[in-house]
Design a protein around this motif. Structure first.
Motif, mmCIF file in Angstrom:
data_model
loop_
_atom_site.group_PDB
_atom_site.id
_atom_site.type_symbol
_atom_site.label_atom_id
_atom_site.label_comp_id
_atom_site.label_asym_id
_atom_site.label_seq_id
_atom_site.Cartn_x
_atom_site.Cartn_y
_atom_site.Cartn_z
ATOM 1 N N ASP A 210 0.839 -1.211 0.000
ATOM 2 C CA ASP A 210 0.000 0.000 0.000
ATOM 3 C C ASP A 210 0.868 1.254 0.000
ATOM 4 O O ASP A 210 0.568 2.226 -0.707
ATOM 5 N N GLU A 211 1.941 1.240 0.790
ATOM 6 C CA GLU A 211 2.854 2.385 0.837
ATOM 7 C C GLU A 211 3.515 2.605 -0.522
ATOM 8 O O GLU A 211 3.642 3.743 -0.984
ATOM 9 N N TYR A 212 3.947 1.512 -1.167
ATOM 10 C CA TYR A 212 4.553 1.609 -2.506
ATOM 11 C C TYR A 212 3.561 2.222 -3.498
ATOM 12 O O TYR A 212 3.902 3.153 -4.241
ATOM 13 N N VAL A 213 2.332 1.723 -3.508
ATOM 14 C CA VAL A 213 1.325 2.212 -4.450
ATOM 15 C C VAL A 213 1.006 3.684 -4.169
ATOM 16 O O VAL A 213 0.928 4.492 -5.103
ATOM 17 N N GLU A 214 0.873 4.034 -2.910
ATOM 18 C CA GLU A 214 0.577 5.429 -2.558
ATOM 19 C C GLU A 214 1.723 6.366 -2.941
ATOM 20 O O GLU A 214 1.503 7.481 -3.394
ATOM 21 N N ARG A 215 2.942 5.902 -2.773
ATOM 22 C CA ARG A 215 4.117 6.724 -3.070
ATOM 23 C C ARG A 215 4.357 6.879 -4.576
ATOM 24 O O ARG A 215 4.633 7.968 -5.062
ATOM 25 N N GLU A 216 4.220 5.787 -5.339
ATOM 26 C CA GLU A 216 4.631 5.813 -6.751
ATOM 27 C C GLU A 216 3.480 5.775 -7.758
ATOM 28 O O GLU A 216 3.680 6.089 -8.920
ATOM 29 N N HIS A 217 2.294 5.361 -7.351
ATOM 30 C CA HIS A 217 1.145 5.249 -8.244
ATOM 31 C C HIS A 217 1.487 4.539 -9.554
ATOM 32 O O HIS A 217 1.281 5.086 -10.639
ATOM 33 N N PRO A 218 1.981 3.310 -9.475
ATOM 34 C CA PRO A 218 2.363 2.596 -10.699
ATOM 35 C C PRO A 218 1.192 2.351 -11.643
ATOM 36 O O PRO A 218 1.397 2.273 -12.863
ATOM 37 N N GLU A 219 -0.006 2.263 -11.115
ATOM 38 C CA GLU A 219 -1.170 2.031 -11.964
ATOM 39 C C GLU A 219 -1.416 3.196 -12.914
ATOM 40 O O GLU A 219 -1.923 3.012 -14.021
ATOM 41 N N ARG A 220 -1.028 4.406 -12.520
ATOM 42 C CA ARG A 220 -1.213 5.593 -13.363
ATOM 43 C C ARG A 220 -0.179 5.650 -14.489
ATOM 44 O O ARG A 220 -0.404 6.310 -15.499
ATOM 45 N N LYS A 221 0.966 4.992 -14.302
ATOM 46 C CA LYS A 221 2.053 5.053 -15.272
ATOM 47 C C LYS A 221 2.107 3.827 -16.174
ATOM 48 O O LYS A 221 2.897 3.771 -17.102
#
Length: 191
Positions: free
Chosen positions: A161-172
């Motif tokens: 969750d921290e990784y997703v919140e920090r980097e938002h890989p789904e948006r990229k």
């Protein structure tokens, strides 16, 4: 883009980063999303493209901050079209194990949690994010690892969750896939 032909066409038409001969395709998503099954089928569709699992670098105690070793041992050499050598982490013995080589190739699938992280993006030709509901991911994880693994899974999920919140890989990502369908691979691949 949700059928086999369009996914394969998009990957094949993607360009490797400057001067790289290997097109690295990241298959990212949280634990239990369906990444491994998807990677196996995608590998087959790409002529048995090799799969590199981030679990060969991660550990129970270090589920996300292992990335400098993958960068140094794999991505940097491949970016210079050189053979990569990495030492696989063995989860059962909890230590580094045997060495593996990866030759420059047409496609390499980099599968696992945080495989499309910012530090890797300069080396990627294409990235896929697999989005799966949290409860389904936990159910899959506990089905595989047993109920005793619940505290470990909850800890991993918090880190993810921290990784997703920090980097938002789904948006990229170049492609976002519904992981609830990823196990029904007929949605994406014939057979």
């Amino acid at each position: 883009m949700n059928n086999q032909r369009s996914i394969i066409q998009a990957i094949k038409s993607a360009q490797a980063p400057d001067r790289m001969t290997t097109k690295i395709i990241a298959i990212d998503g949280p634990g239990g999303a369906g990444k491994s099954a998807f990677a196996e089928h995608l590998s087959h569709q790409l002529g048995s493209a090799p799969i590199l699992h981030t679990d060969d670098f991660a550990s129970r105690e270090n589920p996300l901050n292992w990335w400098p070793r993958l960068l140094q041992q794999v991505l940097e050499p491949l970016s210079h079209n050189e053979t990569a050598r990495y030492q696989r982490y063995d989860w059962s013995t909890e230590r580094l194990a045997e060495w593996h080589e990866i030759q420059p190739t047409e496609h390499l699938l980099l599968e696992g949690v945080s495989s499309s992280r910012e530090a890797f993006r300069p080396y990627l030709a294409f990235s896929i994010w697999i989005e799966t509901p949290r409860q389904e991911r936990l159910r899959r994880g506990l089905e595989r690892d047993g109920e005793a693994a619940r505290p470990q899974w909850e800890e991993w999920m918090a880190s993810e969750d921290e990784y997703v919140e920090r980097e938002h890989p789904e948006r990229k990502a170049d492609l976002v896939i519904n992981g609830a369908q990823a196990y029904d691979l007929s949605v994406f691949f014939d057979g």
